[in-house]
Write a protein that holds these residues in place. Structure first.
Motif, short mmCIF file in Angstrom:
data_model
loop_
_atom_site.label_atom_id
_atom_site.label_comp_id
_atom_site.label_asym_id
_atom_site.label_seq_id
_atom_site.Cartn_x
_atom_site.Cartn_y
_atom_site.Cartn_z
N THR A 149 0.85 -1.20 0.00
CA THR A 149 0.00 0.00 0.00
C THR A 149 0.88 1.24 0.00
OG1 THR A 149 -1.61 -1.21 1.34
CG2 THR A 149 -1.89 1.18 1.17
N GLY A 150 0.52 2.23 -0.81
CA GLY A 150 1.33 3.43 -0.87
C GLY A 150 0.58 4.64 -1.35
N LYS A 151 1.31 5.72 -1.57
CA LYS A 151 0.70 6.98 -1.98
C LYS A 151 1.74 7.83 -2.69
CE LYS A 151 -1.94 10.93 -0.24
NZ LYS A 151 -1.24 11.95 -1.02
N ARG A 152 1.32 8.49 -3.74
CA ARG A 152 2.16 9.45 -4.44
C ARG A 152 2.42 10.63 -3.51
NH1 ARG A 152 5.75 10.43 -8.67
NH2 ARG A 152 4.58 10.54 -10.63
N THR A 153 3.66 11.12 -3.44
CA THR A 153 3.99 12.28 -2.61
C THR A 153 4.71 13.31 -3.47
OG1 THR A 153 6.18 11.48 -1.97
CG2 THR A 153 4.31 10.76 -0.62
N ALA A 154 4.93 14.47 -2.90
CA ALA A 154 5.62 15.53 -3.63
C ALA A 154 7.06 15.15 -3.93
CB ALA A 154 5.59 16.82 -2.81
N ASN A 155 7.62 14.23 -3.14
CA ASN A 155 9.02 13.85 -3.31
C ASN A 155 9.20 12.52 -4.02
OD1 ASN A 155 9.86 16.13 -1.73
ND2 ASN A 155 9.18 14.99 0.06
N GLY A 156 8.13 11.82 -4.34
CA GLY A 156 8.26 10.52 -4.97
C GLY A 156 7.07 9.62 -4.67
N PHE A 157 7.34 8.55 -3.93
CA PHE A 157 6.27 7.61 -3.62
C PHE A 157 6.53 6.98 -2.26
CE2 PHE A 157 3.54 3.93 -3.82
CZ PHE A 157 2.46 4.36 -4.59
N LEU A 158 5.49 6.97 -1.42
CA LEU A 158 5.60 6.44 -0.06
C LEU A 158 4.92 5.09 0.05
CD1 LEU A 158 6.52 7.18 2.86
CD2 LEU A 158 4.23 8.09 3.23
N VAL A 159 5.67 4.08 0.50
CA VAL A 159 5.12 2.74 0.75
C VAL A 159 4.94 2.60 2.26
CG1 VAL A 159 5.49 0.25 0.57
CG2 VAL A 159 6.23 1.77 -1.28
N PHE A 160 3.74 2.18 2.67
CA PHE A 160 3.42 2.18 4.08
C PHE A 160 3.86 0.93 4.83
CE2 PHE A 160 -0.06 4.99 2.38
CZ PHE A 160 0.46 6.15 2.92
N GLU A 161 4.08 1.11 6.11
CA GLU A 161 4.42 0.01 7.02
C GLU A 161 3.38 -1.11 6.89
OE1 GLU A 161 4.64 -0.73 11.88
OE2 GLU A 161 4.57 1.30 11.06
N GLY A 162 3.85 -2.36 6.90
CA GLY A 162 2.96 -3.50 6.77
C GLY A 162 2.80 -3.99 5.34
N SER A 163 3.30 -3.21 4.38
CA SER A 163 3.23 -3.64 2.98
C SER A 163 4.09 -4.88 2.78
CB SER A 163 3.72 -2.52 2.05
OG SER A 163 2.82 -1.43 2.06
N GLN A 164 3.71 -5.68 1.79
CA GLN A 164 4.42 -6.93 1.51
C GLN A 164 5.20 -6.84 0.20
OE1 GLN A 164 0.80 -9.22 1.47
NE2 GLN A 164 1.15 -10.02 3.54
N ALA A 165 6.28 -7.62 0.11
CA ALA A 165 7.10 -7.66 -1.09
C ALA A 165 7.55 -9.09 -1.34
CB ALA A 165 8.33 -6.76 -0.93
N VAL A 166 7.77 -9.43 -2.61
CA VAL A 166 8.18 -10.79 -2.95
C VAL A 166 9.55 -11.09 -2.36
CG1 VAL A 166 6.83 -10.84 -5.08
CG2 VAL A 166 9.21 -10.05 -5.13
N LEU A 167 9.80 -12.35 -2.10
CA LEU A 167 11.05 -12.77 -1.48
C LEU A 167 12.18 -12.89 -2.50
CD1 LEU A 167 11.85 -13.45 1.45
CD2 LEU A 167 11.50 -15.86 0.89
#
Length: 278
Positions: free
Chosen positions: A186-204
């Protein structure tokens, strides 16, 4: 932060060129310049004083934003020694107009700033060590106030790596999702780039071609921001990346177009959302 009046002076008339910045009723002063104007910067009298500085640019290996934070009793002389570093393209210096910054003061500030940059995770911190310094309680309190003013000026001068991250709850309607193999980030576009939130998952597992994302993921793991949880990685804190694609590469383990990989709850891609806004 309190309301403040900022005085900007464009030395050569260009908003991206050599410039100075001051706040009303503050003893500090900032001087910033692109690398192309380093000779003019080094001639300025302010830079013969003690101060701390930021070299900003792009990490050649990962393609992410990069920052080096340093201090010196004579900033101009120290900056000359950084000519061999090729990652940086701009420099921002802070000094005191009343000449009350000591070596201990600037080492204290440097240590705090390096720690903040590492904890923020929005840029590659080039520093190999964090020196820091201990100060008497009253001096530390004064420097904390000085630092607050510096942090207020930095975004105005193009150094946004220390910005406070947004609250994901209050902006929930703007959340975006990157999904792969049953995992969700889960994330959000920001003025500086892109923010991915705590608890997000990623492939191993990385894809064979994932040269840039491997280094970035290893850096996040080393800092304790990304941790293995069974058969996937999980983000242990909010992490801001330089672009949606950099964020998507870390989540998906390889080259990804962030504009199409990130979608809202209705399946509309970031690219489509931004096109609809124009």
């Amino acid at each position: 932060m309190q309301a403040a009046t900022i005085k900007l002076f464009l030395v050569h008339g260009s908003p991206s060129g050599l410039r100075t910045a001051e706040l009303s009723n503050w003893s500090g002063k900032a001087v910033a310049a692109p690398r192309t104007e380093i000779s003019s910067l080094l001639k300025r009298e302010e830079l013969t004083s003690p101060g701390f500085y930021f070299l900003t640019g792009v990490d050649p290996d990962s393609g992410d934003r990069a920052i080096y934070i340093g201090e010196a009793e004579n900033v101009a002389n120290r900056l000359k020694a950084h000519s061999s570093k090729d990652f940086w393209n701009s420099v921002t210096v802070f000094v005191s107009k009343d000449e009350n910054l000591t070596k201990a003061h600037i080492r204290y500030l440097e240590g705090i700033l390096i720690e903040k940059a590492n904890n923020n995770g929005s840029a590659v911190v080039v520093n190999s060590v964090n020196s820091g310094a201990k100060l008497p309680e009253s001096d530390a309190a004064d420097m904390d106030i000085f630092l607050e003013k510096c942090l207020q000026l930095l975004p105005v001068l193009g150094v946004s790596y220390f910005n406070e991250k947004i609250d994901p709850v209050s902006d929930s309607k703007e959340l975006l999702y990157c999904k792969i193999k049953g995992l969700i980030a889960t994330g959000k576009r920001t003025a500086n780039g892109f923010l991915v939130f705590e608890g997000s998952q990623a492939v191993l597992e990385h894809r064979p071609s994932a040269v840039h994302s491997i280094k970035k993921r290893e850096l996040l793991i080393d800092k304790g921001f990304l941790k293995k949880d069974g058969d996937y990685f999980v983000f242990l804190k909010d992490i801001e990346f330089g672009s949606p694609s950099t964020a998507a590469r870390v989540v998906r383990g390889g080259a990804s177009n962030g504009l199409t990989a990130w979608k809202n709850s209705k399946g509309v891609s970031l690219k489509e959302l931004e096109e609809n806004e124009t």
